[in-house]
Motif scaffolding. Sequence first.
Motif, PDB file in Angstrom:
ATOM      1  N   PHE A 201       0.797  -1.281  -0.093  1.00 41.57           N
ATOM      2  CA  PHE A 201      -0.089   0.011   0.022  1.00 41.57           C
ATOM      3  C   PHE A 201       0.890   0.970   0.125  1.00 41.57           C
ATOM      4  N   GLU A 202       0.430   2.186  -1.025  1.00 42.74           N
ATOM      5  CA  GLU A 202       0.919   3.542  -0.553  1.00 42.74           C
ATOM      6  C   GLU A 202       0.212   4.395   0.266  1.00 42.74           C
ATOM      7  N   LEU A 203       1.016   4.688   1.443  1.00 36.37           N
ATOM      8  CA  LEU A 203       0.144   5.419   2.602  1.00 36.37           C
ATOM      9  C   LEU A 203       1.024   6.694   2.703  1.00 36.37           C
ATOM     10  N   SER A 204       0.193   7.793   2.871  1.00 38.42           N
ATOM     11  CA  SER A 204       0.596   9.257   3.028  1.00 38.42           C
ATOM     12  C   SER A 204       1.159   9.809   4.227  1.00 38.42           C
ATOM     13  N   GLY A 205       0.815   9.001   5.441  1.00 37.14           N
ATOM     14  CA  GLY A 205       1.118   9.161   6.678  1.00 37.14           C
ATOM     15  C   GLY A 205       0.030   9.537   7.413  1.00 37.14           C
ATOM     16  N   SER A 206      -1.333   9.525   6.987  1.00 33.58           N
ATOM     17  CA  SER A 206      -2.470   9.651   7.662  1.00 33.58           C
ATOM     18  C   SER A 206      -2.667   8.288   8.364  1.00 33.58           C
ATOM     19  N   PRO A 207      -3.444   8.439   9.520  1.00 36.56           N
ATOM     20  CA  PRO A 207      -3.802   7.220  10.191  1.00 36.56           C
ATOM     21  C   PRO A 207      -4.361   6.029   9.127  1.00 36.56           C
ATOM     22  N   ALA A 208      -4.118   4.838   9.478  1.00 31.58           N
ATOM     23  CA  ALA A 208      -4.740   3.836   8.689  1.00 31.58           C
ATOM     24  C   ALA A 208      -5.137   2.764   9.743  1.00 31.58           C
ATOM     25  N   ARG A 209      -6.442   2.076   9.312  1.00 31.73           N
ATOM     26  CA  ARG A 209      -6.914   1.197  10.261  1.00 31.73           C
ATOM     27  C   ARG A 209      -7.024  -0.167   9.484  1.00 31.73           C
ATOM     28  N   ILE A 210      -6.253  -1.133  10.320  1.00 34.47           N
ATOM     29  CA  ILE A 210      -6.218  -2.451   9.853  1.00 34.47           C
ATOM     30  C   ILE A 210      -7.639  -3.045  10.513  1.00 34.47           C
ATOM     31  N   THR A 211      -8.129  -4.107   9.881  1.00 34.64           N
ATOM     32  CA  THR A 211      -9.077  -4.971  10.530  1.00 34.64           C
ATOM     33  C   THR A 211      -8.934  -6.464  10.045  1.00 34.64           C
ATOM     34  N   LEU A 212      -9.057  -7.295  10.695  1.00 39.85           N
ATOM     35  CA  LEU A 212      -9.009  -8.569  10.409  1.00 39.85           C
ATOM     36  C   LEU A 212     -10.408  -9.398  10.913  1.00 39.85           C
ATOM     37  N   ASN A 213     -10.979  -9.771   9.922  1.00 38.76           N
ATOM     38  CA  ASN A 213     -12.208 -10.662  10.352  1.00 38.76           C
ATOM     39  C   ASN A 213     -11.787 -12.223  10.337  1.00 38.76           C
ATOM     40  N   ALA A 214     -11.804 -12.663  11.264  1.00 39.86           N
ATOM     41  CA  ALA A 214     -11.367 -14.129  11.477  1.00 39.86           C
ATOM     42  C   ALA A 214     -12.063 -14.894  12.400  1.00 39.86           C
ATOM     43  N   VAL A 215     -12.110 -16.215  12.026  1.00 35.18           N
ATOM     44  CA  VAL A 215     -12.777 -17.198  13.164  1.00 35.18           C
ATOM     45  C   VAL A 215     -11.773 -18.455  13.601  1.00 35.18           C
ATOM     46  N   GLY A 216     -11.544 -18.104  14.742  1.00 35.84           N
ATOM     47  CA  GLY A 216     -10.482 -19.332  15.313  1.00 35.84           C
ATOM     48  C   GLY A 216     -11.220 -20.782  15.531  1.00 35.84           C
ATOM     49  N   TRP A 217     -10.676 -21.726  15.198  1.00 38.51           N
ATOM     50  CA  TRP A 217     -11.172 -23.107  15.360  1.00 38.51           C
ATOM     51  C   TRP A 217     -10.332 -23.966  16.411  1.00 38.51           C
ATOM     52  N   ASN A 218     -10.906 -24.469  17.430  1.00 34.87           N
ATOM     53  CA  ASN A 218     -10.151 -25.323  18.468  1.00 34.87           C
ATOM     54  C   ASN A 218     -10.435 -26.661  17.822  1.00 34.87           C
ATOM     55  N   ALA A 219      -9.600 -27.268  17.185  1.00 38.44           N
ATOM     56  CA  ALA A 219      -9.867 -28.618  17.010  1.00 38.44           C
ATOM     57  C   ALA A 219      -9.657 -29.506  18.351  1.00 38.44           C
ATOM     58  N   THR A 220      -8.838 -29.078  19.146  1.00 38.10           N
ATOM     59  CA  THR A 220      -8.727 -29.656  20.583  1.00 38.10           C
ATOM     60  C   THR A 220      -8.676 -28.203  21.465  1.00 38.10           C
TER      61      THR A 220
END
Lengths: 307, 113
Positions: A201-220
Amino acid sequence: VTLVGDFVTGQPLPFQRMRQLLADSGGVQEGVVGAGDFLVTQRAAGANMSVDVAPGLGWIRIDTGSRNGLAHVASDAVENRAVAASHVSLPRLDQVVARYNDTSIPTGSGNVPTLEVLAGTPTSGATLDNRSGHAALPNDCMLVRDILVPSGSTSVINANMRDRRPWARGAFAVLTRTAGTVSTASTSPTVIDATTLQARFELSGSPARITLNAVGWNATAFDGVTTGYFIDGADDGTTAPGQTMSSSASAFTNAGFTATIVPVPGSHTLAATFAALTGGTARLNSATTTPLRMIVEEILRPNTTNN
Amino acid sequence: MAQLRDAVTSELLGEGSPATMVLLAEQLGRDDVVFDGVESEHNLGTFDPDAVIAAYRAETDGLAAVAAATTDPDVKAEIQQTIAAHAEIEQLATELVAGASEAMEQARARVQE
């Protein structure tokens, strides 16, 4: 005059203030408007020592003088620009720029914007990362592409260029992985998927928000997983903003996060990461119905508080 | 995407994951190559090829241990898939060596002309 109001009867409204008004109206910074605007690629009619610049729209910050605002530029056709011959023994880092010209400011010559290739100084060991020997960016120029010219090379190819176009309305992208559970045994952060959940990403120095949508799966039971991000291949000190663990086996839990960074202006690689919490295995579910999504969004607002 | 370049000419020798490029660099000679696309000009020095390869090998070993220990056939199959993907990284690096060596030789010959 130190205090002026625009659009007042009897008061002049010069071009400079019109441009400043556009810049101040919010939501726009120096950059291109659309995804393909001013995109530079190797010559379509056969790679040689020139590049093609796609048509497009953009906003260029006028650095000359003060309060000259943002200038809007438009190109309606592919433009080809020559790249200087390579140095016989040293690599060189050149830059493709869009320059705003206005004889009333003044900067370049005439009143027509120009697309130019600024040759760098041939420098041993120059790469796209270190940019050794690159020319200083002149006033009123927007950088759109870095070109690495290997010594003795006779053509410019896409693999030797880096997209440096900033985004007028802020960088934004949704990266998605929909197939296959991912797993790691490492307790150190590991890139989840360098193909689908990592990008530059080319970023200007303004704040940037990073979001991760993720589902963890406990097999055990108690497998657990932490999630986070890398900037330029490393943690920036904000480790594991997302974390989940369940005492139940075969349990699905939210492992996503939202983090806000204030990056140094420039080109950055962002990647979603994960790690095992214990000696077990960390797993993230990834399917069409429960995709892994990484969202990067530049926020074009002042990063400040009231005093 | 990580890139590997000739240290003399900056000619592109290969592209791929950081682990693949480190493995390729091992075979071409670390002193003869430079890594690209793995850092930014603002934080040079963070890329550590030794750490990349150590993490890659530890991850492969860790997954193999988990696969051997688990009794869940689905989990075992899923982890073995990941291990197989790791093996492909090694294979890809080996496949790239010949082309990369040739590209390096040609670029250096061009400079000496």
